[in-house]
Design an enzyme around this catalytic site. Structure first.
Site, short mmCIF file in Angstrom:
data_model
loop_
_atom_site.label_atom_id
_atom_site.label_comp_id
_atom_site.label_asym_id
_atom_site.label_seq_id
_atom_site.Cartn_x
_atom_site.Cartn_y
_atom_site.Cartn_z
N ASN A 95 36.33 -19.22 -1.43
CA ASN A 95 35.44 -19.59 -0.16
C ASN A 95 34.07 -19.96 -0.48
O ASN A 95 33.28 -19.04 -1.34
CB ASN A 95 35.57 -18.48 0.91
N GLU A 125 34.06 -20.77 8.31
CA GLU A 125 33.04 -20.00 8.84
C GLU A 125 32.06 -21.17 9.74
O GLU A 125 30.86 -21.14 9.62
CB GLU A 125 32.13 -19.44 7.93
N GLU A 130 31.61 -17.55 -2.75
CA GLU A 130 30.46 -18.18 -3.14
C GLU A 130 30.09 -17.94 -4.64
O GLU A 130 29.08 -17.50 -5.22
CB GLU A 130 29.38 -17.60 -2.14
N ASP A 185 29.91 -23.03 12.25
CA ASP A 185 28.97 -23.19 12.90
C ASP A 185 27.86 -24.38 12.64
O ASP A 185 28.02 -24.78 11.65
CB ASP A 185 27.93 -21.73 13.16
N HIS A 243 29.13 -24.03 7.36
CA HIS A 243 28.18 -23.81 8.08
C HIS A 243 26.97 -25.08 8.03
O HIS A 243 26.41 -25.36 7.33
CB HIS A 243 27.21 -22.58 7.29
#
Length: 349
Positions: free
Chosen positions: A202, A267, A161, A269, A238
């Site tokens: 990432n 990651e 990030e 979801d 996400h």
């Protein structure tokens, strides 16, 4: 045609889940049925899940984690606050527990994460650092952790990030003190400590093309041109139903591939505003399938990792009040429409 079929299957599955029909038969109960990992391996991909240490006392959860997936990411146990709680004092016990679990299940581990602005120990954030001081601290931390897990992880999220939504650098302690060169340095130091491990940058909200993913594309191009050891880009994925699907995902994966980089959905979801409805669960299932198909369509997209696989341990409700139901298994470890959509997208039934 395929979308209509999937939506119908998803709707039926949603009704079954709502009725509790799947409750007595977890997705892994039929030992003849290939797992998500089995199906992904047919395409040369892995299919994984994040996990966290407190969850490992949950027997049914742990059993499904060990049987359905071939890759694990520690959700918190390898972050800086956990691994170097006092300056120069390292504690790898949480990460080791997950590595040992993965080894017992013949799963591979993604290291997460070496450099991040969040979840830093108090000793690091409570004082001002000169550039030489922080540079030495950063190098020591990276190399100690990478050496500890040398040969035990296949990839590292080295810097996590690093950019804002508009493509500018995030004003982290590392950027403010060391400038943008900290990213190249972190990659070089990690490579020195383990020359064989794959090194990634990432981030979230870089699934679609746009200012933030463009910033990573430019940086990756610069790093590659300078000979910096960067091997891949992790797209966290996400997602949230209310914000729309990242329709340019496949194109975005392809452009990073053209730079000679691997990509991974790291990651995943897909949250929704609660309550969950049949319509929302069906839309979610379609998105999970679409994400998977995008990865399968791009040769250098190497795998998919859910950010834990069950709503029981999802981070979403605590961070996004009123939202949740983000994962392919519900809080009772019952498979949701998204699970069946993933199977179908991977070529299973």
């Amino acid at each position: 045609m395929r979308t209509t079929r999937l939506r119908l299957a998803g709707a039926v599955a949603a009704l079954l889940v709502a009725a509790g029909i799947t409750a007595a038969t977890p997705a892994h109960a039929d030992h003849q049925q290939p797992t998500l990992a089995d199906l992904a391996q047919r395409h040369g991909r892995y299919f994984g899940s994040a996990t966290d240490n407190p969850e490992l006392v949950d027997g049914p959860y742990k059993a499904l984690l060990g049987s359905e997936f071939d890759q694990i990411t520690p959700g918190n146990g390898m972050k800086w606050y956990a691994t170097e709680p006092e300056q120069g004092v390292f504690d790898f016990s949480q990460g080791d527990e997950i590595v040992n679990l993965a080894r017992a299940n013949r799963q591979k581990v993604r290291g997460h994460t070496l450099v991040w602005h969040s979840q830093l120990p108090g000793w690091l954030t409570s004082r001002e650092w000169t550039a030489p001081e922080l540079r030495a601290v950063l190098k020591k931390h990276i190399q100690a952790e990478v050496r500890h897990y040398r040969g035990k992880v296949f990839a590292w999220d080295v810097v996590n990030e690093a950019f804002n939504e508009d493509g500018t650098y995030r004003e982290s302690v590392f950027y403010k003190t060391l400038g943008p060169g900290y990213i190249a340095d972190a990659l070089r130091w990690a490579h020195q400590a383990d020359p064989r491990v794959k090194l990634y940058l990432n981030d979230y909200n870089i699934e679609a093309t746009g200012p933030k993913s463009d910033a990573y594309y430019r940086l990756a191009k610069e790093l590659k041109a300078a000979g910096v050891p960067l091997h891949g880009i992790g797209l966290q994925a996400h997602l949230a139903l209310q914000y729309g699907y990242p329709a340019t995902l496949e194109d975005n994966l392809r452009r990073f591939s053209r730079l000679g980089l691997d990509t991974a959905l790291t990651e995943v979801d897909i949250r929704m505003q609660l309550p969950a409805t049949e319509e929302k669960l069906t839309q979610q299932a379609q998105w999970y399938a679409d994400l998977t198909e995008a990865c399968l369509a791009v040769r250098r997209c190497v795998g998919i990792t859910l950010w834990d696989y069950t709503d029981k341990y999802s981070w979403i409700p605590a961070f996004f009040p009123g939202e949740g139901a983000a994962l392919p298994w519900d809080e009772e470890l019952r498979p949701k429409p998204a699970y069946f959509a993933l199977r179908e997208a991977l070529g299973g039934k």
